[in-house]
Write a protein that holds these residues in place. Structure first.
Motif, PDB file in Angstrom:
ATOM      1  N   ILE A 249     -47.135 -46.629  10.999  1.00 54.36           N
ATOM      2  CA  ILE A 249     -46.117 -47.176  11.906  1.00 54.36           C
ATOM      3  C   ILE A 249     -45.992 -46.277  13.139  1.00 54.36           C
ATOM      4  O   ILE A 249     -46.117 -45.051  13.024  1.00 54.36           O
ATOM      5  CB  ILE A 249     -44.752 -47.307  11.169  1.00 54.36           C
ATOM      6  N   HIS A 250     -45.805 -46.880  14.323  1.00 55.50           N
ATOM      7  CA  HIS A 250     -45.394 -46.107  15.504  1.00 55.50           C
ATOM      8  C   HIS A 250     -43.913 -45.808  15.322  1.00 55.50           C
ATOM      9  O   HIS A 250     -43.137 -46.728  15.082  1.00 55.50           O
ATOM     10  CB  HIS A 250     -45.514 -46.953  16.780  1.00 55.50           C
ATOM     11  N   ILE A 251     -43.484 -44.559  15.494  1.00 55.17           N
ATOM     12  CA  ILE A 251     -42.099 -44.296  15.098  1.00 55.17           C
ATOM     13  C   ILE A 251     -41.171 -43.818  16.217  1.00 55.17           C
ATOM     14  O   ILE A 251     -40.071 -44.353  16.362  1.00 55.17           O
ATOM     15  CB  ILE A 251     -42.046 -43.372  13.849  1.00 55.17           C
TER      16      ILE A 251
ATOM     17  N   VAL B 260     -58.569 -51.272   3.870  1.00 54.78           N
ATOM     18  CA  VAL B 260     -57.571 -52.112   4.539  1.00 54.78           C
ATOM     19  C   VAL B 260     -56.180 -51.597   4.161  1.00 54.78           C
ATOM     20  O   VAL B 260     -55.898 -51.371   2.987  1.00 54.78           O
ATOM     21  CB  VAL B 260     -57.709 -53.596   4.121  1.00 54.78           C
ATOM     22  N   GLY B 261     -55.366 -51.369   5.177  1.00 54.23           N
ATOM     23  CA  GLY B 261     -53.966 -50.996   4.957  1.00 54.23           C
ATOM     24  C   GLY B 261     -53.080 -51.941   5.742  1.00 54.23           C
ATOM     25  O   GLY B 261     -53.510 -53.033   6.124  1.00 54.23           O
ATOM     26  N   ILE B 262     -51.834 -51.535   5.976  1.00 57.29           N
ATOM     27  CA  ILE B 262     -50.950 -52.347   6.820  1.00 57.29           C
ATOM     28  C   ILE B 262     -50.244 -51.446   7.829  1.00 57.29           C
ATOM     29  O   ILE B 262     -50.117 -50.239   7.621  1.00 57.29           O
ATOM     30  CB  ILE B 262     -49.897 -53.126   6.016  1.00 57.29           C
ATOM     31  N   ALA B 263     -49.777 -52.068   8.910  1.00 58.90           N
ATOM     32  CA  ALA B 263     -49.099 -51.310   9.954  1.00 58.90           C
ATOM     33  C   ALA B 263     -47.959 -52.119  10.564  1.00 58.90           C
ATOM     34  O   ALA B 263     -48.177 -52.887  11.502  1.00 58.90           O
ATOM     35  CB  ALA B 263     -50.104 -50.906  11.030  1.00 58.90           C
ATOM     36  N   PRO B 264     -46.745 -51.953  10.019  1.00 56.99           N
ATOM     37  CA  PRO B 264     -45.596 -52.470  10.772  1.00 56.99           C
ATOM     38  C   PRO B 264     -45.620 -51.776  12.142  1.00 56.99           C
ATOM     39  O   PRO B 264     -45.679 -50.545  12.182  1.00 56.99           O
ATOM     40  CB  PRO B 264     -44.390 -52.016   9.942  1.00 56.99           C
ATOM     41  N   HIS B 265     -45.642 -52.541  13.244  1.00 57.22           N
ATOM     42  CA  HIS B 265     -45.932 -51.918  14.550  1.00 57.22           C
ATOM     43  C   HIS B 265     -44.994 -50.766  14.881  1.00 57.22           C
ATOM     44  O   HIS B 265     -45.408 -49.681  15.280  1.00 57.22           O
ATOM     45  CB  HIS B 265     -45.867 -52.967  15.667  1.00 57.22           C
TER      46      HIS B 265
ATOM     47  N   ALA C 242     -40.372 -53.801  16.370  1.00 56.45           N
ATOM     48  CA  ALA C 242     -41.110 -55.059  16.197  1.00 56.45           C
ATOM     49  C   ALA C 242     -40.853 -55.758  14.867  1.00 56.45           C
ATOM     50  O   ALA C 242     -41.449 -56.801  14.589  1.00 56.45           O
ATOM     51  CB  ALA C 242     -42.606 -54.784  16.351  1.00 56.45           C
ATOM     52  N   VAL C 243     -39.995 -55.169  14.043  1.00 54.02           N
ATOM     53  CA  VAL C 243     -39.655 -55.796  12.752  1.00 54.02           C
ATOM     54  C   VAL C 243     -38.136 -55.747  12.575  1.00 54.02           C
ATOM     55  O   VAL C 243     -37.459 -55.032  13.304  1.00 54.02           O
ATOM     56  CB  VAL C 243     -40.318 -55.058  11.556  1.00 54.02           C
ATOM     57  N   THR C 244     -37.631 -56.469  11.599  1.00 55.09           N
ATOM     58  CA  THR C 244     -36.226 -56.299  11.199  1.00 55.09           C
ATOM     59  C   THR C 244     -36.224 -55.579   9.850  1.00 55.09           C
ATOM     60  O   THR C 244     -37.250 -55.572   9.149  1.00 55.09           O
ATOM     61  CB  THR C 244     -35.527 -57.657  11.028  1.00 55.09           C
TER      62      THR C 244
END
Ligand SMILES: [Zn+2]
Length: 458
Positions: free
Chosen positions: A236-238, A203-208, A212-214
Motif C-alpha cells: 500500500i502507498h501510505i 501475485v499479491g494485492i495492493a490497496p492503492h 482510494a479505499v474505504t
C-alpha cells in the motif's frame, strides 16, 4: 541441472571464493559449494557474484515519463503537478505500449542489478474506463514483458475505488484505475489461477492508498485475500505527502500509518510504500510490526516528498527494501546512495545507516535491502543459497572502481563509487539473461520502445 561457477561470491555467511552453484530445471538453487574447483561443463561467471536485488516498487509505464515533469510550474510545484502530467499520458497508452515500455524497463533493471520486480499495477482499463474484453489485459501485458526479459515478478494488482479519503468520488483522470471489490478479486483470482505454477511469477494485492479505499472495502478485500491465499504480499502507498497526512487526520483523527496499524492486521506480509511521514510512535509501531518499509529514494527526492526517518526506524529493528517507483532512475546504487546521502545532508554526519562502528555502510544497506525486498515480494529470492531462486548479479571485477577492493569494500565501491552500472552478467531464475552487458533481445525491444514513445509523445 546446470552448474554455475565463480571466483568470488557473496553468500549468506559472507564472502567466499571458488564457488560452485547447482541449479535445477525450474531455476532453483540446489547446492552451493565454496572452495570448489570448476566442474566440467559449468558456466563460468567471470566476475564478482552477488545476490540480485529485488526492486520492490514499480509502476512500469511511468518510465516513459522520466524527465518530462522537470519544467517549473507556476507556484507550489509538487507531486500533484507531476500527477497531472501522468494522467494526460494515460489518455493515450495502449496495451502494446504498456508491454513494450515494461520490457524496455525490465531490460534496464536487469542491467542495473535488479533481478525481480514488484509491479504495483493500477492501470487496468481502457481510456474510457470500460474494462478490456479480457479483464486482466494490462496485467497480462506486464507479465508478458517480465517473461520476455526473464526478470522475476511479483504482480500486485491495485485496488483503486475512490478519489479521496472517506469514499470521495474519483476524478476523470482516474477512470482507468477503478474497480469495486468484486471485480478486483475476480481479476486477482484469475491471475493466481493462470500463473500460480510459474516460479518466476508471484501475485499479491495492493490497496492503492487509504485515499482510494474505504475502511469497509479494505477489510472485505483483506479478509477475502486471507481466505484465498493466506500469505500473499499486501502493498500500500501510505504517507508520501504531507497533504495526504493532513487529509487523513481531518478524515479520521489519525495519521495514515497509525490508522492502518489500528485497523488492519499489519504483519510480515505487508509492505508500506512511502511511509515517509511518521511520528515517533508510528516509526516504532511499523518497525515492530515486522512489515517492510518500501523506500523509493530517487523518486521521493524527485517528487520532493521528504525524508523517511530511516535512522530511527533502523534503531528499532525496522526492515526496508528499495524500489525505483516512477523510474526517474533505474539503478541499485543510486537508490542506496540517495538514501544514505539524504540523511548525511540532513544530519551533517557520515555513515548514518551502517549498523555500527567498523561496519561497511554499503554492505549493510545492500544486505538489508536484499532481505527486506525478498520479504516484501514473497518469493524465495535475495540470497545465493539452497532453495532460493538462482538470481545472481555478476559485477565486472576489471572495472577501475574495484581495483584493490576486497569483501565488503566491493559493495561500498559499487554503491558510493560507481558512475555507471558495473553489472556484466545476470542470471535470473537460472537463465543467463544478461551476458557481457547485453540482453539477447535488447535491440528489438529498444527499437519498438522508441517507436512507441515517438507516437505517444507526438
Ligand atoms: Zn508508487
Amino acid at each position: 541441472m546446470a552448474t554455475l561457477y565463480c571466483r568470488q561470491a557473496l553468500l549468506p555467511d559472507g564472502w567466499a571464493e571458488n564457488v560452485a552453484v547447482t541449479v535445477d530445471a525450474r531455476g532453483t538453487i540446489g547446492d552451493v559449494t565454496a572452495g570448489a574447483s570448476m566442474p566440467g561443463g559449468a558456466v563460468h561467471l567471470n566476475g564478482i557474484a552477488v545476490p540480485g536485488m529485488p526492486n520492490l516498487h514499480s509502476h512500469a509505464f511511468q518510465r516513459a515519463l522520466a524527465g518530462l515533469a522537470e519544467v517549473a510550474g507556476p507556484t507550489d510545484d509538487s507531486f500533484w503537478t507531476w500527477r497531472k502530467v501522468m494522467y494526460g499520458f494515460l489518455d493515450r497508452l495502449t496495451p502494446e505500449d504498456m508491454e513494450i515500455i515494461a520490457a524496455q524497463l525490465y531490460v534496464d533493471m536487469l542491467k542495473a542489478g535488479y533481478t525481480s520486480v514488484g509491479e504495483f499495477h493500477y492501470v487496468h482499463h481502457q481510456p474510457s474506463g470500460d474494462p478490456y474484453d479480457t479483464l486482466t489485459e494490462l496485467s497480462d501485458r506486464i507479465i508478458a514483458a517480465s517473461r520476455r526479459t526473464g526478470i522475476g515478478i511479483t504482480h500486485l494488482p491495485v485496488l483503486y475505488a475512490y478519489g479521496g479519503f472517506g469514499g470521495a468520488a474519483p476524478d476523470p483522470g482516474q477512470r482507468r484505475f477503478l474497480n469495486d471489490g468484486d471485480r478486483f478479486l475476480t481479476l486477482v483470482a484469475d491471475l493466481r489461477t493462470r500463473f500460480g505454477d510459474d516460479p518466476q511469477v508471484g501475485v499479491g494485492i495492493a490497496p492503492h492508498s487509504l485515499r482510494a479505499v474505504t475502511p469497509d472495502l479494505l477489510r472485505d478485500v483483506l479478509a477475502e485475500n486471507d481466505r484465498e491465499d493466506g500469505g500473499g504480499p499486501v502493498h500500500i502507498h501510505i504517507a508520501e505527502q504531507t497533504r495526504e497526512v493532513d487529509d487523513c487526520v481531518e478524515w479520521s483523527g489519525r495519521r495514515p500509518v497509525a490508522w492502518l496499524m489500528e485497523n488492519a492486521d499489519v504483519d510480515q506480509r505487508w509492505c508500506l510504500v512511502h511511509a515517509t511521514h511518521m511520528d515517533d510512535s508510528e516509526t516504532r509501531q511499523l518497525a515492530n510490526s515486522g512489515a517492510v518499509a518500501g523506500l523509493c529514494p530517487t523518486t521521493e527526492a524527485n517528487l520532493g516528498d521528504g525524508f523517511f526517518p530511516a535512522p530511527e526506524f533502523l534503531k528499532h529493528g525496522g526492515r526496508f527494501g528499495v524500489g525505483s517507483d516512477s523510474h526517474i532512475s533505474v539503478s541499485v546504487y543510486d537508490e542506496l546512495r540517495t538514501l544514505e546521502y539524504g540523511h548525511r545532508l540532513r544530519l551533517r554526519q557520515r555513515n548514518v545507516l551502517s549498523e555500527g562502528e567498523g561496519r561497511s555502510t554499503g554492505a549493510d544497506l545492500y544486505r538489508a535491502a536484499l532481505a527486506g525486498g525478498a520479504q516484501a515480494l514473497g518469493r524465495p529470492i535475495g540470497a545465493i543459497a539452497s532453495g532460493q531462486r538462482a538470481d545472481i548479479v555478476v559485477l565486472d571485477a576489471e572495472r577501475p572502481e574495484f581495483a584493490g577492493r576486497d569483501g565488503d569494500q566491493i559493495l561500498d565501491a559499487w554503491i558510493f563509487g560507481a558512475h555507471q552500472s558495473p553489472v556484466s552478467d545476470v542470471v535470473c531464475g537460472g537463465e543467463h539473461v544478461i551476458a557481457g552487458g547485453h540482453h539477447a533481445d535488447e535491440a528489438a525491444i529498444a527499437s519498438d520502445y522508441r517507436r512507441a514513445l515517438e507516437r505517444l509523445l507526438s
